[in-house]
Design an enzyme around this catalytic site. Sequence first.
Site, PDB file in Angstrom:
ATOM      1  N   THR A   1       0.934  -1.111   0.050  1.00 26.62           N
ATOM      2  CA  THR A   1      -0.104   0.080   0.096  1.00 26.62           C
ATOM      3  C   THR A   1       0.837   1.325   0.055  1.00 26.62           C
ATOM      4  O   THR A   1       1.675   1.452   0.859  1.00 26.62           O
ATOM      5  CB  THR A   1      -1.091   0.107   1.160  1.00 26.62           C
ATOM      6  OG1 THR A   1      -1.733  -1.116   1.211  1.00 26.62           O
ATOM      7  CG2 THR A   1      -1.968   1.378   1.479  1.00 26.62           C
TER       8      THR A   1
ATOM      9  N   LYS B   1       0.258   4.601   8.547  1.00 28.52           N
ATOM     10  CA  LYS B   1       0.975   4.873   7.051  1.00 28.52           C
ATOM     11  C   LYS B   1      -0.244   5.135   6.110  1.00 28.52           C
ATOM     12  O   LYS B   1      -0.170   6.133   5.296  1.00 28.52           O
ATOM     13  CB  LYS B   1       1.938   4.029   6.691  1.00 28.52           C
ATOM     14  CG  LYS B   1       2.491   4.308   5.395  1.00 28.52           C
ATOM     15  CD  LYS B   1       1.884   3.362   4.223  1.00 28.52           C
ATOM     16  CE  LYS B   1       2.255   1.794   4.767  1.00 28.52           C
ATOM     17  NZ  LYS B   1       1.680   1.055   3.373  1.00 28.52           N
TER      18      LYS B   1
ATOM     19  N   LYS C   1      -7.003   1.091  -2.867  1.00 23.42           N
ATOM     20  CA  LYS C   1      -6.763   0.512  -1.579  1.00 23.42           C
ATOM     21  C   LYS C   1      -7.156   1.709  -0.361  1.00 23.42           C
ATOM     22  O   LYS C   1      -7.690   1.371   0.650  1.00 23.42           O
ATOM     23  CB  LYS C   1      -5.248   0.381  -1.458  1.00 23.42           C
ATOM     24  CG  LYS C   1      -5.078  -0.209  -0.167  1.00 23.42           C
ATOM     25  CD  LYS C   1      -5.713  -1.347   0.271  1.00 23.42           C
ATOM     26  CE  LYS C   1      -5.001  -1.728   1.731  1.00 23.42           C
ATOM     27  NZ  LYS C   1      -3.732  -2.423   1.696  1.00 23.42           N
TER      28      LYS C   1
END
Length: 296
Positions: free
Chosen positions: A100, A243, A175
């Site tokens: 990701t 993150k 995502k």
Amino acid sequence: MVTIAFAGLGVMGKSMATNLYNAGFKLKVHTRTVSKAQDLIDKGVKHFSNPVELVQDADYLITMLGYPSDVENFYFGNGKLKNSVFTNMKKGAILIDMTTSEAALAKKIYDEAKKYSMSSLDAPVSGGDIGARDATLAIMVGGDEKAFNNCLPILEKMGKSIALMGGSGSGQHTKICNQILVAGNMIGAVESLLYAYKARLDQNKVIDVIGSGAASSWTINNLGRRIVSNDFEPGFYIKHFIKDMSIAIKEAQKMKLELPGLSQVKRFYDLAVEQNLENKGTQALYCILSKLCNKN
């Protein structure tokens, strides 16, 4: 037989690589902590400590790393051309970054790959350690249709729901949509279970009932069970979720879009880091909203 070079054997990456090995692909791997590769090494898979050596002669490269900076350093060799993936893989190779990461970085890799007669896909995943283990991951792909179709037999050994979402960067954007929803589901599941506890209900029975109705979600049915059993070990690290949320907020700002719900959830997870929970699973949000569990 095609050769797949796989970099990143963390909580999810190790299972993904193992599934490829079990499917009969010729595999070679790279991870900074060699012990994480030991099970595969024992089966005859070669481990390479150097990314340059890993990618040589590989038909496909799959990366499942931690942070965008890790991805950029891996592919671009810390700015040194001789250490880059692009100058060491053969023409026609396909690069699949399943980390990701950021859409702009996916596009940068895509453009560089084209210069060297390679293809690239950004293909982040969702499903956590369970999905990685059972090869039922959702895989969201950005890139060219030809490369996607070429890689589909490989992706099918790691995931169940696999879709080409558009051009380069589209997988990463999808995502982010996933992670925004996960954040909302997570805080909902935690607050629901805290309420059940305070109401002196059997939390597992609550999950049995609401987990099969309109409130059903992967989070309540899987991570909810872990919360009830005081299992806060990672299926997905808090530090990596932070993150992801940071990337989402940054991308949203570019779009002049406010995400107040996501921002609030991130603040709770930032508190988790302050309490040294960054290496716990995302379900440890329960520890922040409750005094009932051990925070160590």
